[in-house]
Write a protein that holds these residues in place. Sequence first.
Motif, PDB file in Angstrom:
ATOM      1  N   ASN A  47      79.082 -39.866  58.820  1.00 23.45           N
ATOM      2  CA  ASN A  47      79.218 -41.326  58.935  1.00 23.45           C
ATOM      3  C   ASN A  47      77.881 -42.021  59.162  1.00 23.45           C
ATOM      4  OD1 ASN A  47      82.071 -41.146  58.822  1.00 23.45           O
ATOM      5  ND2 ASN A  47      82.080 -40.509  60.964  1.00 23.45           N
TER       6      ASN A  47
ATOM      7  N   THR B 266      75.038 -48.438  65.371  1.00 25.81           N
ATOM      8  CA  THR B 266      75.516 -47.579  66.463  1.00 25.81           C
ATOM      9  C   THR B 266      74.910 -46.183  66.339  1.00 25.81           C
ATOM     10  OG1 THR B 266      77.661 -48.673  66.377  1.00 25.81           O
ATOM     11  CG2 THR B 266      77.608 -46.561  67.495  1.00 25.81           C
ATOM     12  N   ALA B 267      74.495 -45.619  67.453  1.00 23.30           N
ATOM     13  CA  ALA B 267      74.108 -44.200  67.460  1.00 23.30           C
ATOM     14  C   ALA B 267      74.679 -43.540  68.712  1.00 23.30           C
ATOM     15  CB  ALA B 267      72.594 -44.052  67.436  1.00 23.30           C
TER      16      ALA B 267
ATOM     17  N   CYS C 198      77.208 -45.961  60.174  1.00 25.29           N
ATOM     18  CA  CYS C 198      76.893 -46.364  61.548  1.00 25.29           C
ATOM     19  C   CYS C 198      75.483 -46.950  61.666  1.00 25.29           C
ATOM     20  CB  CYS C 198      77.042 -45.181  62.490  1.00 25.29           C
ATOM     21  SG  CYS C 198      78.749 -44.666  62.688  1.00 25.29           S
TER      22      CYS C 198
HETATM   23 FE1  SF4 Z   1      78.727 -40.096  63.596  1.00 25.44          FE
HETATM   24 FE2  SF4 Z   1      76.746 -41.168  65.047  1.00 25.44          FE
HETATM   25 FE3  SF4 Z   1      78.544 -42.719  63.824  1.00 25.44          FE
HETATM   26 FE4  SF4 Z   1      79.285 -41.305  65.917  1.00 25.44          FE
HETATM   27  S1  SF4 Z   1      77.751 -42.974  65.922  1.00 25.44           S
HETATM   28  S2  SF4 Z   1      80.428 -41.509  63.985  1.00 25.44           S
HETATM   29  S3  SF4 Z   1      78.052 -39.426  65.640  1.00 25.44           S
HETATM   30  S4  SF4 Z   1      77.025 -41.375  62.849  1.00 25.44           S
END
Ligand code: SF4
Length: 296
Positions: free
Chosen positions: A44, A58-59, A48
């Motif tokens: 993802n 987001t991380a 993200c």
């Molecule tokens: Fe994957 Fe990072 Fe998104 Fe969570 S924040 S779904 S670990 S890419």
Amino acid sequence: SPEEALELKTVMTPVPSSNNFKKIKNDLRGLNLHTVCEEARCPNISDCWGGSDKSAATATIMLMGDTCTRGCRFCSVKTSRKPPPLDVHEPENTAEALSRWGLGYVVLTSVDRDDLADGGAHHFASTIMKIKQKAPTMLVEALTGDYAGDLDMVKVVAQSGLDVYAHNMETVEALTPFVRDPRAKFRQSLAVLNAAKEAKEGLITKTSLMLGLGETEDQLWDTLKELRKIDVDVVTFGQYMRPTKRHMKVEEYVSPEKFELWRQRALDMGFLYCASGPLVRSSYKAGEAFIENVLK
Ligand code: SF4
Ligand code: SF4
């Protein structure tokens, strides 16, 4: 928790190409921050990290080491009864690096540390406090364990200044003893989410369920009802994927249509928002969802 992203190691993901993704990746160099997103090669990552707006990116960061004191049957994280001690500089260093990175939304997660008297709650809370001091506009989600049912420890984290308190139920009640470590209990996890909600007015609570473990529709309905009873705001659904042959097998590959159906059902029941899909993990586009559904 970290496992859900780590289990995705088996899924290869195309190299994302958006400018925002590249920028975030460049920013990350030299900060000595380890994201679950990169280390687990989460599929993802372009969703993200790659949206048009860095303030919504987001991380997920893992705290308190890479070794867990528990051993859930779906999880590929290393296990030990006595993992190495905590790095006392981690709260400060993490906050400093995150503030320089300038990300919009961070999910902090950790292994379970039953070896520590407080389960690591104060370490977690201190990391959040330091992030909020150094980067007051950064939105912080904590995805924690159950602190072995010690609700005072839940309170320590819930009152540390975070925006979202997440704790994963993982599965329905009937399957919990077969899926999670024996120390993790369905009712105990509900109590954790309830205690977080009660600890701070307006705090958003969130949980995640894996589908495909053999749960029935009725069991899922019952779980969602239990969650609404204690005012859990956000739920996510993702497909269980078996990390190795030693782990539980997948009982069902749930269709994207069915994931969409459960998303609709959750919204109809009053959940504020819901991410649902085969590759969805609890932190999936969490920043964007929070900004669209809570801040607006
Ligand atoms: Fe994957 Fe990072 Fe998104 Fe969570 S924040 S779904 S670990 S890419
Ligand atoms: Fe994995 Fe269970 Fe440990 Fe979480 S508590 S990291 S799911 S073994």
